[in-house]
Design an enzyme around this catalytic site. Structure first.
Site, PDB file in Angstrom:
ATOM      1  N   GLU A 160       9.762  -4.278   2.163  1.00  0.00           N
ATOM      2  CA  GLU A 160       8.693  -3.948   3.098  1.00  0.00           C
ATOM      3  C   GLU A 160       7.525  -4.912   2.941  1.00  0.00           C
ATOM      4  O   GLU A 160       6.979  -5.414   3.941  1.00  0.00           O
ATOM      5  CB  GLU A 160       8.216  -2.512   2.871  1.00  0.00           C
ATOM      6  CG  GLU A 160       7.093  -2.114   3.828  1.00  0.00           C
ATOM      7  CD  GLU A 160       6.393  -0.830   3.438  1.00  0.00           C
ATOM      8  OE1 GLU A 160       6.035  -0.050   4.332  1.00  0.00           O
ATOM      9  OE2 GLU A 160       6.189  -0.612   2.212  1.00  0.00           O
ATOM     10  N   TRP A 189      10.267   2.830   8.055  1.00  0.00           N
ATOM     11  CA  TRP A 189       9.448   2.804   9.270  1.00  0.00           C
ATOM     12  C   TRP A 189      10.206   3.317  10.492  1.00  0.00           C
ATOM     13  O   TRP A 189       9.657   3.317  11.601  1.00  0.00           O
ATOM     14  CB  TRP A 189       8.957   1.373   9.539  1.00  0.00           C
ATOM     15  CG  TRP A 189       7.748   1.006   8.733  1.00  0.00           C
ATOM     16  CD1 TRP A 189       7.707   0.341   7.544  1.00  0.00           C
ATOM     17  CD2 TRP A 189       6.392   1.322   9.065  1.00  0.00           C
ATOM     18  NE1 TRP A 189       6.413   0.211   7.116  1.00  0.00           N
ATOM     19  CE2 TRP A 189       5.583   0.796   8.029  1.00  0.00           C
ATOM     20  CE3 TRP A 189       5.785   1.982  10.132  1.00  0.00           C
ATOM     21  CZ2 TRP A 189       4.187   0.917   8.026  1.00  0.00           C
ATOM     22  CZ3 TRP A 189       4.392   2.100  10.127  1.00  0.00           C
ATOM     23  CH2 TRP A 189       3.617   1.574   9.087  1.00  0.00           C
ATOM     24  N   TYR A 249       0.247  -3.464   9.926  1.00  0.00           N
ATOM     25  CA  TYR A 249      -0.123  -4.245   8.753  1.00  0.00           C
ATOM     26  C   TYR A 249       0.051  -5.763   8.848  1.00  0.00           C
ATOM     27  O   TYR A 249      -0.918  -6.512   8.799  1.00  0.00           O
ATOM     28  CB  TYR A 249       0.666  -3.735   7.545  1.00  0.00           C
ATOM     29  CG  TYR A 249       0.363  -2.310   7.196  1.00  0.00           C
ATOM     30  CD1 TYR A 249      -0.748  -1.972   6.428  1.00  0.00           C
ATOM     31  CD2 TYR A 249       1.200  -1.271   7.621  1.00  0.00           C
ATOM     32  CE1 TYR A 249      -1.035  -0.652   6.102  1.00  0.00           C
ATOM     33  CE2 TYR A 249       0.918   0.051   7.301  1.00  0.00           C
ATOM     34  CZ  TYR A 249      -0.195   0.353   6.540  1.00  0.00           C
ATOM     35  OH  TYR A 249      -0.478   1.649   6.225  1.00  0.00           O
ATOM     36  N   CYS A 294      -2.777   2.977   6.355  1.00  0.00           N
ATOM     37  CA  CYS A 294      -3.191   3.868   5.265  1.00  0.00           C
ATOM     38  C   CYS A 294      -3.709   3.032   4.106  1.00  0.00           C
ATOM     39  O   CYS A 294      -4.828   3.224   3.648  1.00  0.00           O
ATOM     40  CB  CYS A 294      -2.027   4.749   4.829  1.00  0.00           C
ATOM     41  SG  CYS A 294      -1.454   5.898   6.097  1.00  0.00           S
ATOM     42  N   ARG A 352      -7.085   4.728   2.561  1.00  0.00           N
ATOM     43  CA  ARG A 352      -7.860   5.792   3.207  1.00  0.00           C
ATOM     44  C   ARG A 352      -7.142   7.124   3.161  1.00  0.00           C
ATOM     45  O   ARG A 352      -7.757   8.189   3.129  1.00  0.00           O
ATOM     46  CB  ARG A 352      -8.141   5.429   4.667  1.00  0.00           C
ATOM     47  CG  ARG A 352      -6.880   5.366   5.518  1.00  0.00           C
ATOM     48  CD  ARG A 352      -7.126   5.392   7.011  1.00  0.00           C
ATOM     49  NE  ARG A 352      -5.850   5.381   7.719  1.00  0.00           N
ATOM     50  CZ  ARG A 352      -5.219   6.467   8.138  1.00  0.00           C
ATOM     51  NH1 ARG A 352      -5.741   7.665   7.929  1.00  0.00           N
ATOM     52  NH2 ARG A 352      -4.054   6.367   8.766  1.00  0.00           N
ATOM     53  N   ASP A 394      -0.288   9.952   0.779  1.00  0.00           N
ATOM     54  CA  ASP A 394       0.695  10.994   0.490  1.00  0.00           C
ATOM     55  C   ASP A 394       1.127  10.773  -0.953  1.00  0.00           C
ATOM     56  O   ASP A 394       1.974   9.934  -1.240  1.00  0.00           O
ATOM     57  CB  ASP A 394       1.863  10.848   1.470  1.00  0.00           C
ATOM     58  CG  ASP A 394       3.034  11.765   1.157  1.00  0.00           C
ATOM     59  OD1 ASP A 394       2.968  12.504   0.165  1.00  0.00           O
ATOM     60  OD2 ASP A 394       4.022  11.726   1.913  1.00  0.00           O
TER      61      ASP A 394
END
Length: 321
Positions: free
Chosen positions: A77, A99, A141, A203, A223, A226
């Site tokens: 990733e 994803w 991203y 995130c 921010r 999980d």
């Protein structure tokens, strides 16, 4: 070291493994976190503001040992981010499905077709036109990291988008080499103007790098985290990116510093939480980078070798989309 959050116990004998920071934070959230309804509708228990630190010296890497973390998937990733690609096709072709749920959810909603994730992924790989229509995530991203959009005056009060945007990754590598003492070694993913076009706003949004005594440290501000599922990949990727930058800039790895804003556990992850909290961390993973590529963009999955990693069994849990 413990996670920097009020009310945490200090390190006791036998609790010097870095992973106790994570487990203490997990317990704190599960027992004392604010319960709330979240975007997914699943519900979470949440705290605001936590920090976990890890020393990268000697090749050490922050892989959780109380459950198996698929570090190759996380690495694929990260390498995908560095290409600037925003379509899941190349990930699916490598068997990486982290994803896939977002475009699959959109496909099911808009077409009404009840298709499995495996069928959807296979079709993404096999059919380029289908992938172009359904596999793109928007400017997530990687797009912001290596091609942040820039607009130039075109006359008569008009503006046009420059063909190539700002490559933040290349700029940080350059600034680390030319001006290591700078406080501007930053990669930012939170492009306010394009958030609505993203399948999921970033995130892990802000990375900052710091050089001291020939050692490079990386800090991530996340921010939304999980903690049960996402953190393990985020912490690994922060550490790996820091080590890659260090290699490219002739520096030694320093610390990986993770800071979370809204740090939460999903209410349907109770079994994961209870099982993981019953385990004791042990052992230490180490990373070897087998070659030094010409640039930060030339690393391949084969360049990374992990040794000493003997985790306890994987713990499955659902992903909230």
């Amino acid at each position: 070291m413990t996670a920097t959050l009020p009310g945490y116990p200090s390190i006791a004998p036998g609790r010097d493994h870095w992973e106790w920071q994570y487990l203490d934070l997990m317990r704190h959230i599960w027992e004392q976190g604010d319960e709330r309804v979240d975007r997914t509708g699943v519900g979470t228990r949440s705290v605001f503001g936590a920090t976990i630190r890890f020393d990268l010296a000697g090749g050490a890497m922050p892989l959780l040992t109380t459950k198996r973390v698929y570090w190759k998937t996380a690495t694929r990733e990260l390498l995908w981010f560095l290409t600037g690609d925003t379509n899941i096709r190349s990930l699916c072709a490598q068997g990486v499905q982290i994803w896939t749920d977002w475009p699959l959810d959109r496909y099911r909603r808009e077409t009404g077709e009840s298709i499995s994730r495996e069928e959807f992924s296979d079709r993404i790989v096999a059919d380029a036109e289908f992938a172009a229509r359904w596999g793109d995530l928007g400017p997530v991203y990687g797009k912001q990291w290596v091609d942040w959009p820039v607009y130039e005056a075109a006359g008569d009060g008009l503006f046009r988008r420059r063909e190539k945007g700002i490559d933040q990754v290349a700029e940080v590598v350059g600034s680390l080499k030319a001006n290591p003492g700078s406080r501007r070694h930053i990669i930012e993913g939170w492009n306010v103007a394009e958030l609505d076009a993203m399948a999921l706003p970033p995130c892990h949004k802000t990375y900052q790098f710091h050089v001291a005594n020939g050692r490079l440290s990386g800090l991530l501000y996340q921010r939304s985290c999980d903690l049960g599922l996402g953190f393990a990949f985020n912490m690994w990727s922060l550490a790996l990116l820091t080590r890659m930058f260090a290699q490219q800039c002739n520096l030694e790895p320093g610390e990986a510093v993770w800071t979370g804003g809204d740090v939460h556990l999903y209410l349907n992850h109770g079994a994961l939480v209870e099982e993981q909290l019953s385990r004791v961390p042990e052992g230490e993973a180490r990373l070897g980078i087998v070659r030094r590529p010409e640039t930060i963009f030339d690393y391949r999955i084969e360049d990374f070798e992990v040794s000493g990693y003997a985790p306890q069994a994987h713990i499955a849990a659902p992903v909230a989309v």
